[in-house]
Design an enzyme around this catalytic site. Structure first.
Site, PDB file in Angstrom:
ATOM      1  N   ARG A  75       0.937  -1.329   0.094  1.00 46.94           N
ATOM      2  CA  ARG A  75      -0.015  -0.025   0.109  1.00 46.94           C
ATOM      3  C   ARG A  75       0.979   1.269  -0.154  1.00 46.94           C
ATOM      4  NH1 ARG A  75      -2.239  -3.980   3.087  1.00 46.94           N
ATOM      5  NH2 ARG A  75      -4.414  -4.276   2.861  1.00 46.94           N
ATOM      6  N   HIS A 173       4.881 -12.783  -5.471  1.00 45.67           N
ATOM      7  CA  HIS A 173       3.776 -12.909  -4.178  1.00 45.67           C
ATOM      8  C   HIS A 173       3.264 -14.467  -4.258  1.00 45.67           C
ATOM      9  CE1 HIS A 173       0.242 -11.734  -2.133  1.00 45.67           C
ATOM     10  NE2 HIS A 173       0.782 -10.469  -1.986  1.00 45.67           N
ATOM     11  N   GLU A 297       7.267 -12.059   0.920  1.00 45.65           N
ATOM     12  CA  GLU A 297       7.297 -10.642  -0.021  1.00 45.65           C
ATOM     13  C   GLU A 297       8.780 -10.006   0.039  1.00 45.65           C
ATOM     14  OE1 GLU A 297       3.697  -8.697  -0.165  1.00 45.65           O
ATOM     15  OE2 GLU A 297       2.631 -10.417   0.718  1.00 45.65           O
TER      16      GLU A 297
END
Length: 328
Positions: A75, A173, A297
């Site tokens: 984000r 991912h 990640e």
């Protein structure tokens, strides 16, 4: 060493293909040119990662399974990047924030070229992401490589260069389960600090020590013990969904099941761990449930605010992220 590929469909006037890499011991890695996605990893014919039922499913619903997610993974608060006196606005696609690059690199069809020699089986994938796509500045050229060796190590690298000042923080991912469920696996992580997050999933007050918390994996611990703890951060995110700051000791992480072990090494400063908190056996991913797999990640940790200096690329500066997954 062997490489092969099959065409399974079409999207945006481009062929969708599944590329197979195989070493001399029978380990197999299957890669999709849709999203430069790691689809399967087979050790002793057992899949080590979470996969959808068939390759064509990956482009039907956005799920991030195995994809090369970018331009930014994670984000960006309010979708804003402040550099100098300027603020650059990215689209808001996660409430009040920007996430996973919008219609990102994991949703594009990449060009690919398989090859092999006596020691390696590999596929090179390339993508051109034009200036202004998802409101990111700069024409960006990406080059991803999956390379399998005879030590049962799958090497992943992602290189990129932009012709303008831009921001870039991609990630692979893949969700790992080692043929079981992540909740039941043992994890050791070389991280002394993690980043607590707020309700939106973004860090909000810097690093905290893992000591005395559910996030302490410095010594091997069952993942399920953390997921069922009373830790306020675990409850806030309904599981693990947090950045861990690596302390520089190798390997970065070791994941173990009853039969297999995964060792993770990377040049990234952090690993964001996510335990598939949202999976619920619905939709295209109906074969996947909560805590069935866990991500490592490898990236720069998400920023608290709009200072994204750590992930800023200068014009023609070369970016390279490396992750090695060794299976035993």
């Amino acid at each position: 060493m062997k490489t092969s590929f099959v065409k399974y469909g079409r999207k945006n006037n481009k062929d969708l293909c599944e590329i197979t890499l195989e070493n001399d011991h029978g380990m197999v890695a299957q890669v999709l040119n849709y999203g430069a996605t790691l689809e399967k990893v087979l050790v002793d014919s057992e899949n080590m990662i979470l996969s959808l039922k068939k390759p064509a499913d990956y482009s039907k619903e956005h799920n991030f399974l195995g994809g090369s997610v970018g331009r930014i993974a994670g984000r960006v608060r309010a979708g804003q990047w402040k550099h100098g006196n300027e603020i650059h606005q990215l689209p808001l696609n996660d409430g009040e924030n920007h996430i996973h690059g919008g219609v990102g690199t994991d949703m594009q069809v990449w060009n690919f070229r398989p090859s092999c020699d006596k020691k390696h089986s590999r596929v090179d994938l390339t993508l051109f992401d034009p200036d202004g796509h998802n409101d990111y500045p700069g024409n960006l050229k990406l080059h991803a490589r999956y390379e399998l060796d005879n030590d049962n190590t799958l090497h992943y690298s992602l290189e990129a260069v932009s012709d303008k000042l831009t921001i870039f923080n991609p990630v692979n991912h893949t969700y790992f389960n080692l043929g079981e469920r992540a909740e039941d696996l043992d994890l050791q992580l070389n991280a002394d600090y993690y980043l607590p997050v707020d309700e939106s999933g973004l860090p909000n007050h810097g690093m905290e020590q893992v000591a005395g918390t559910a996030f302490d994996f410095r010594k091997t611990k069952r993942i399920g013990d953390a997921l069922t703890s009373d830790d306020a951060q675990i409850k806030l995110r309904n599981g693990i969904d947090h950045p861990f700051i690596l302390n520089g000791n190798n390997p970065a992480a070791t994941l173990s099941s009853r039969k297999h072990k995964l060792t993770v090494r990377t040049n990234a400063p952090a690993l964001v761990l996510y335990a598939g908190n949202h999976f619920n056996h619905i939709g295209i991913a109906s074969n996947i449930g909560q805590y069935d797999g866990i991500t490592f990640e490898a990236q720069c940790p998400p920023a608290e605010g709009n200072d994204l200096g750590q992930i800023t690329l200068l014009p023609f500066e070369k970016f390279k992220r490396v992750v090695n997954w060794k299976f035993e």
